[in-house]
Scaffold this motif. Sequence first.
Motif, mmCIF file in Angstrom:
data_model
loop_
_atom_site.group_PDB
_atom_site.id
_atom_site.type_symbol
_atom_site.label_atom_id
_atom_site.label_comp_id
_atom_site.label_asym_id
_atom_site.label_seq_id
_atom_site.Cartn_x
_atom_site.Cartn_y
_atom_site.Cartn_z
ATOM 1 N N TYR A 1 0.830 -1.210 0.000
ATOM 2 C CA TYR A 1 0.000 0.000 0.000
ATOM 3 C C TYR A 1 0.864 1.259 0.000
ATOM 4 O O TYR A 1 0.518 2.259 -0.633
ATOM 5 N N ALA A 2 2.003 1.188 0.703
ATOM 6 C CA ALA A 2 2.900 2.349 0.795
ATOM 7 C C ALA A 2 3.565 2.678 -0.533
ATOM 8 O O ALA A 2 4.165 3.748 -0.685
ATOM 9 N N MET A 3 3.432 1.788 -1.523
ATOM 10 C CA MET A 3 4.040 2.040 -2.823
ATOM 11 C C MET A 3 3.247 3.038 -3.655
ATOM 12 O O MET A 3 3.777 3.633 -4.587
ATOM 13 N N TYR A 4 1.944 3.244 -3.297
ATOM 14 C CA TYR A 4 1.156 4.158 -4.127
ATOM 15 C C TYR A 4 0.211 5.070 -3.357
ATOM 16 O O TYR A 4 -0.182 6.113 -3.863
ATOM 17 N N ASP A 5 -0.169 4.727 -2.134
ATOM 18 C CA ASP A 5 -1.095 5.582 -1.398
ATOM 19 C C ASP A 5 -0.395 6.851 -0.930
ATOM 20 O O ASP A 5 0.725 6.798 -0.395
ATOM 21 N N GLN B 1 1.474 -3.658 -8.011
ATOM 22 C CA GLN B 1 0.394 -4.516 -7.537
ATOM 23 C C GLN B 1 -0.625 -3.702 -6.751
ATOM 24 O O GLN B 1 -0.280 -2.883 -5.917
ATOM 25 N N CYS B 2 -1.901 -3.947 -7.035
ATOM 26 C CA CYS B 2 -2.965 -3.320 -6.258
ATOM 27 C C CYS B 2 -3.088 -4.063 -4.930
ATOM 28 O O CYS B 2 -3.124 -5.294 -4.905
ATOM 29 N N ALA B 3 -3.169 -3.306 -3.833
ATOM 30 C CA ALA B 3 -3.230 -3.924 -2.506
ATOM 31 C C ALA B 3 -4.659 -4.044 -1.998
ATOM 32 O O ALA B 3 -4.866 -4.326 -0.820
ATOM 33 N N CYS B 4 -5.650 -3.850 -2.862
ATOM 34 C CA CYS B 4 -7.041 -3.852 -2.399
ATOM 35 C C CYS B 4 -7.443 -5.172 -1.769
ATOM 36 O O CYS B 4 -8.259 -5.212 -0.847
ATOM 37 N N LEU B 5 -6.875 -6.290 -2.258
ATOM 38 C CA LEU B 5 -7.121 -7.593 -1.653
ATOM 39 C C LEU B 5 -5.880 -8.091 -0.929
ATOM 40 O O LEU B 5 -5.583 -9.286 -0.899
ATOM 41 N N PHE C 1 -3.770 -11.911 -3.664
ATOM 42 C CA PHE C 1 -3.902 -12.010 -5.114
ATOM 43 C C PHE C 1 -3.006 -10.964 -5.778
ATOM 44 O O PHE C 1 -2.868 -9.845 -5.291
ATOM 45 N N ASN C 2 -2.412 -11.344 -6.914
ATOM 46 C CA ASN C 2 -1.592 -10.408 -7.682
ATOM 47 C C ASN C 2 -2.467 -9.656 -8.667
ATOM 48 O O ASN C 2 -2.532 -9.984 -9.847
ATOM 49 N N LEU C 3 -3.138 -8.624 -8.182
ATOM 50 C CA LEU C 3 -3.993 -7.819 -9.046
ATOM 51 C C LEU C 3 -3.236 -6.564 -9.467
ATOM 52 O O LEU C 3 -2.784 -5.797 -8.621
ATOM 53 N N PRO C 4 -3.084 -6.321 -10.761
ATOM 54 C CA PRO C 4 -2.389 -5.112 -11.204
ATOM 55 C C PRO C 4 -3.238 -3.867 -10.971
ATOM 56 O O PRO C 4 -4.464 -3.917 -11.027
#
Length: 239
Positions: free
Chosen positions: A142-146, A205-209, A213-216
């Motif tokens: 999450y710290a990579m984009y938030d 990677q999206c951290a929503c889950l 899961f590796n969600l872009p």
Amino acid sequence: MTHTYQLTGMTCSGCENKVKSNLLILPNVTTVEVSKDINSATISMDNHIDLNALQAALGGKDSKYQITDLAPTNAIEEKKSWLETYKPILLIFGYVTAIAAIVSWQNNTINLMVFMRIFMAGFFLTFSFFKLLSLKAFAESYAMYDIVAKKFSPWGYIYAFIELGLGLSFALNLFPTAVNWVTLIVMTVSIFGVLESVLNKRKIQCACLGAVFNLPMSTVTIVEDAIMIAMSAAMLVLM
């Protein structure tokens, strides 16, 4: 395309996270999976990346992390369709929508306020569950984009529990006005980091889950946050 490499020098989970983060910032890299136990790195990329570029991302030839090629047979083409990529999140939205529709069905029609409240309860409870499965890994991703987590690293840990609290509050219909305001503010702040990453075409990677899961990161993530913003705003208006 996906390639598997030998990667030595990792001794702990912190090393794994550092290596993964350094490789993910490379252009054309979509996903990275590393393991200190078997000294491997599996990297998915849009275009082939030279081994020297991968080593440079890990600190150069003098780095403690050394990446080398395995046998060519370990390199495979892996192209997933949009549906295959986002299947987990689509299933979650499908289940949550179905449950919300069933619970809100009253007098042969759907009660919109109840539908939105139950939908948001299901959304936050489910997403917080996946984040809490590996809280540390989620916080680091999450710290990579938030925009908040970049400057205040504990925010990733706090955010997962905020989602849990919001989910329980929506489910129990506690303090609806305050809870909707908190949702509106938190999700609005969250969407800025997502928009920045998507518009800049960052392959992260999206951290929503969480880290399950590796969600872009993509427009799907924007839509997900936008739905929560729209529903919380609508509920405030309808109140």
